[in-house]
Design a protein around this motif. Sequence first.
Motif, PDB file in Angstrom:
ATOM      1  N   MET A 100       0.846  -1.200   0.000  1.00 35.51           N
ATOM      2  CA  MET A 100       0.000   0.000   0.000  1.00 35.51           C
ATOM      3  C   MET A 100       0.885   1.256   0.000  1.00 35.51           C
ATOM      4  SD  MET A 100      -2.974   0.651   2.790  1.00 35.51           S
ATOM      5  CE  MET A 100      -4.619   1.019   2.311  1.00 35.51           C
ATOM      6  N   LYS A 101       0.616   2.163  -0.937  1.00 34.25           N
ATOM      7  CA  LYS A 101       1.476   3.357  -1.048  1.00 34.25           C
ATOM      8  C   LYS A 101       0.726   4.639  -0.688  1.00 34.25           C
ATOM      9  CE  LYS A 101       5.356   2.198  -3.809  1.00 34.25           C
ATOM     10  NZ  LYS A 101       5.222   0.822  -4.201  1.00 34.25           N
ATOM     11  N   LYS A 102      -0.620   4.545  -0.712  1.00 33.92           N
ATOM     12  CA  LYS A 102      -1.397   5.740  -0.349  1.00 33.92           C
ATOM     13  C   LYS A 102      -2.717   5.342   0.296  1.00 33.92           C
ATOM     14  CE  LYS A 102      -2.842   5.994  -5.086  1.00 33.92           C
ATOM     15  NZ  LYS A 102      -2.951   6.667  -6.315  1.00 33.92           N
ATOM     16  N   CYS A 103      -3.248   6.260   1.060  1.00 33.34           N
ATOM     17  CA  CYS A 103      -4.497   5.958   1.771  1.00 33.34           C
ATOM     18  C   CYS A 103      -5.255   7.255   2.045  1.00 33.34           C
ATOM     19  CB  CYS A 103      -4.154   5.261   3.088  1.00 33.34           C
ATOM     20  SG  CYS A 103      -5.606   4.858   4.057  1.00 33.34           S
ATOM     21  N   THR A 104      -6.578   7.198   1.882  1.00 27.38           N
ATOM     22  CA  THR A 104      -7.410   8.371   2.147  1.00 27.38           C
ATOM     23  C   THR A 104      -8.413   8.027   3.244  1.00 27.38           C
ATOM     24  OG1 THR A 104      -7.229   8.943  -0.185  1.00 27.38           O
ATOM     25  CG2 THR A 104      -8.927  10.096   1.064  1.00 27.38           C
ATOM     26  N   VAL A 105      -8.511   8.900   4.223  1.00 24.83           N
ATOM     27  CA  VAL A 105      -9.424   8.641   5.348  1.00 24.83           C
ATOM     28  C   VAL A 105     -10.306   9.862   5.606  1.00 24.83           C
ATOM     29  CG1 VAL A 105      -9.492   8.299   7.873  1.00 24.83           C
ATOM     30  CG2 VAL A 105      -7.992   6.877   6.474  1.00 24.83           C
ATOM     31  N   VAL A 129      -8.190  13.238   4.793  1.00 22.38           N
ATOM     32  CA  VAL A 129      -6.732  13.355   4.644  1.00 22.38           C
ATOM     33  C   VAL A 129      -6.227  12.204   3.770  1.00 22.38           C
ATOM     34  CG1 VAL A 129      -4.501  13.334   5.859  1.00 22.38           C
ATOM     35  CG2 VAL A 129      -6.414  14.593   6.833  1.00 22.38           C
ATOM     36  N   HIS A 130      -5.426  12.587   2.777  1.00 23.88           N
ATOM     37  CA  HIS A 130      -4.835  11.623   1.860  1.00 23.88           C
ATOM     38  C   HIS A 130      -3.334  11.569   2.194  1.00 23.88           C
ATOM     39  CE1 HIS A 130      -4.155   9.531  -1.917  1.00 23.88           C
ATOM     40  NE2 HIS A 130      -3.171  10.365  -2.150  1.00 23.88           N
ATOM     41  N   VAL A 131      -2.841  10.385   2.506  1.00 25.75           N
ATOM     42  CA  VAL A 131      -1.415  10.242   2.852  1.00 25.75           C
ATOM     43  C   VAL A 131      -0.737   9.353   1.812  1.00 25.75           C
ATOM     44  CG1 VAL A 131       0.243   9.581   4.648  1.00 25.75           C
ATOM     45  CG2 VAL A 131      -1.999  10.389   5.311  1.00 25.75           C
ATOM     46  N   LYS A 132       0.408   9.809   1.337  1.00 21.25           N
ATOM     47  CA  LYS A 132       1.140   9.077   0.297  1.00 21.25           C
ATOM     48  C   LYS A 132       2.567   8.813   0.781  1.00 21.25           C
ATOM     49  CE  LYS A 132       1.519  11.388  -3.435  1.00 21.25           C
ATOM     50  NZ  LYS A 132       1.181  12.284  -4.515  1.00 21.25           N
ATOM     51  N   SER A 150      -6.490  15.712  12.607  1.00 26.92           N
ATOM     52  CA  SER A 150      -5.505  14.868  13.301  1.00 26.92           C
ATOM     53  C   SER A 150      -5.924  13.403  13.246  1.00 26.92           C
ATOM     54  CB  SER A 150      -5.383  15.255  14.779  1.00 26.92           C
ATOM     55  OG  SER A 150      -5.171  16.611  14.945  1.00 26.92           O
ATOM     56  N   ALA A 151      -7.213  13.165  13.473  1.00 25.86           N
ATOM     57  CA  ALA A 151      -7.725  11.788  13.487  1.00 25.86           C
ATOM     58  C   ALA A 151      -7.542  11.141  12.113  1.00 25.86           C
ATOM     59  CB  ALA A 151      -9.198  11.790  13.886  1.00 25.86           C
ATOM     60  N   ALA A 152      -7.935  11.866  11.061  1.00 30.29           N
ATOM     61  CA  ALA A 152      -7.826  11.306   9.706  1.00 30.29           C
ATOM     62  C   ALA A 152      -6.361  11.007   9.374  1.00 30.29           C
ATOM     63  CB  ALA A 152      -8.410  12.278   8.691  1.00 30.29           C
ATOM     64  N   ALA A 153      -5.462  11.907   9.797  1.00 33.69           N
ATOM     65  CA  ALA A 153      -4.040  11.716   9.478  1.00 33.69           C
ATOM     66  C   ALA A 153      -3.483  10.453  10.132  1.00 33.69           C
ATOM     67  CB  ALA A 153      -3.240  12.947   9.934  1.00 33.69           C
ATOM     68  N   VAL A 154      -3.762  10.258  11.413  1.00 37.66           N
ATOM     69  CA  VAL A 154      -3.164   9.087  12.083  1.00 37.66           C
ATOM     70  C   VAL A 154      -3.809   7.777  11.624  1.00 37.66           C
ATOM     71  CG1 VAL A 154      -2.270  10.325  14.094  1.00 37.66           C
ATOM     72  CG2 VAL A 154      -4.554   9.352  14.220  1.00 37.66           C
ATOM     73  N   VAL A 155      -5.112   7.822  11.329  1.00 42.50           N
ATOM     74  CA  VAL A 155      -5.757   6.580  10.854  1.00 42.50           C
ATOM     75  C   VAL A 155      -5.216   6.220   9.465  1.00 42.50           C
ATOM     76  CG1 VAL A 155      -7.964   5.515  10.192  1.00 42.50           C
ATOM     77  CG2 VAL A 155      -7.804   6.850  12.303  1.00 42.50           C
ATOM     78  N   ALA A 156      -5.044   7.219   8.608  1.00 36.08           N
ATOM     79  CA  ALA A 156      -4.528   6.944   7.253  1.00 36.08           C
ATOM     80  C   ALA A 156      -3.089   6.433   7.312  1.00 36.08           C
ATOM     81  CB  ALA A 156      -4.620   8.207   6.401  1.00 36.08           C
ATOM     82  N   LEU A 157      -2.262   7.073   8.123  1.00 36.27           N
ATOM     83  CA  LEU A 157      -0.859   6.650   8.220  1.00 36.27           C
ATOM     84  C   LEU A 157      -0.769   5.241   8.796  1.00 36.27           C
ATOM     85  CD1 LEU A 157       2.149   7.302   7.979  1.00 36.27           C
ATOM     86  CD2 LEU A 157       2.022   8.467  10.186  1.00 36.27           C
ATOM     87  N   ASN A 158      -1.584   4.966   9.801  1.00 36.09           N
ATOM     88  CA  ASN A 158      -1.588   3.634  10.411  1.00 36.09           C
ATOM     89  C   ASN A 158      -1.954   2.556   9.392  1.00 36.09           C
ATOM     90  OD1 ASN A 158      -1.397   2.013  12.860  1.00 36.09           O
ATOM     91  ND2 ASN A 158      -3.625   1.770  12.720  1.00 36.09           N
ATOM     92  N   GLU A 159      -2.930   2.864   8.531  1.00 36.96           N
ATOM     93  CA  GLU A 159      -3.330   1.927   7.462  1.00 36.96           C
ATOM     94  C   GLU A 159      -2.147   1.661   6.540  1.00 36.96           C
ATOM     95  OE1 GLU A 159      -6.280   0.344   6.239  1.00 36.96           O
ATOM     96  OE2 GLU A 159      -7.014   0.711   8.279  1.00 36.96           O
ATOM     97  N   LEU A 160      -1.480   2.764   6.152  1.00 36.35           N
ATOM     98  CA  LEU A 160      -0.336   2.627   5.236  1.00 36.35           C
ATOM     99  C   LEU A 160       0.765   1.753   5.829  1.00 36.35           C
ATOM    100  CD1 LEU A 160       0.548   6.043   3.562  1.00 36.35           C
ATOM    101  CD2 LEU A 160      -0.167   3.915   2.511  1.00 36.35           C
ATOM    102  N   LEU A 161       0.891   1.815   7.141  1.00 40.87           N
ATOM    103  CA  LEU A 161       1.952   1.064   7.827  1.00 40.87           C
ATOM    104  C   LEU A 161       1.538  -0.381   8.129  1.00 40.87           C
ATOM    105  CD1 LEU A 161       2.949   3.922  10.284  1.00 40.87           C
ATOM    106  CD2 LEU A 161       4.467   2.931   8.553  1.00 40.87           C
ATOM    107  N   GLY A 162       0.320  -0.750   7.706  1.00 43.68           N
ATOM    108  CA  GLY A 162      -0.147  -2.123   7.952  1.00 43.68           C
ATOM    109  C   GLY A 162      -0.798  -2.273   9.317  1.00 43.68           C
ATOM    110  N   SER A 163      -1.351  -1.199   9.850  1.00 46.04           N
ATOM    111  CA  SER A 163      -2.093  -1.174  11.122  1.00 46.04           C
ATOM    112  C   SER A 163      -1.319  -1.721  12.328  1.00 46.04           C
ATOM    113  CB  SER A 163      -3.429  -1.928  10.974  1.00 46.04           C
ATOM    114  OG  SER A 163      -4.209  -1.328   9.997  1.00 46.04           O
TER     115      SER A 163
END
Length: 310
Positions: free
Chosen positions: A1-6, A33-36, A103-116
């Motif tokens: 996974m390279k990007k995630c939107t929450v 928030v979209h994290v790439k 803040s919530a969207a950012a950490v949830v998206a980053l966590n997804e990208l990192l494999g939770s």
Amino acid sequence: MKKCTVFAPATVANVGSGFDVLGFALCDVGDTVHVKKSSTPGLVIESIIGANNIPSDPVKNVCTVAAQALLDCLEEKQENGYSFIITKEVAAGSGLGSSASSSAAAVVALNELLGSPFSRHDLIPFAMKGEALASGAEHADNVAPSILGGFTLIQSYEPLRVVNLHYPEELVVTVVHPHVEVKTVDSKRILKQNISLKTAITQWANVGGLVAGLAQENFELIGHSLHDVVAEPTRSMLIPMYEQVKIISREMGGLGCSISGSGPSIFVLTDSMEKAKNIADSLESLYMNNFISCDVYLSKINKMGCQVIQ
Ligand code: HSE
């Protein structure tokens, strides 16, 4: 996974008597928030859509500050970096948890990208770092319901203990946001630092009553228990037409009404969509007739919290 939107919902914090400890999530309104993942180390804000007063310096933006707090707690340090696109729908200074949604969207998206690596509960303290940046206080009453959904109680801050509360399905909220900006930091500053024992007794009786009313689905008890004797007396002075909103919502069958977060938004709880809609129309007319523009939202309580969109 390279990007995630929450998508992270807006929230109503305090809920009357529950200053800094109660909150619930709204449906349909919130920040995205979209994290790439990028090959360059570090965090970068690529763009901010829907607001022009939000800093894009990563040490001054709540998304990247919260994300950095998460990265600092990873056992395995990251060699790559992350870039962020923030879409703001919740106006800063509205009292609807604008910084918390981002803040919530950012950490949830980053966590997804990192494999939770972290659970949703574990993410709350990271998002609280964003709150500290925005208002000077690490309060969780907006970030907890935004991340987890539903109606939450912060039973303890040290250690952080978040409880998901039962609530009646029929609960509907009308929120009116008069367009005057009230910064959380200012609205915290005007609060009295000491309260009398009598005031404290009234407040904790109301918090207990509210939690019991929600659990027992007792609408009358919910209505009686919303009354806030700690923050409302001072903060309501910053909100135009506050007393009129209270009177109208009571006359139109609202269970109770109070300030959403640190204001200026006001929420009214009801037990039916029809009543909530009638109250929404009347409050919109009240502000329009007094030449104050406003937004009005109607919502059930959002059970889902943050949602991964892609
Ligand atoms: N509990 C916080 C306050 C919420 O009332 O200051 C801010 O949204």
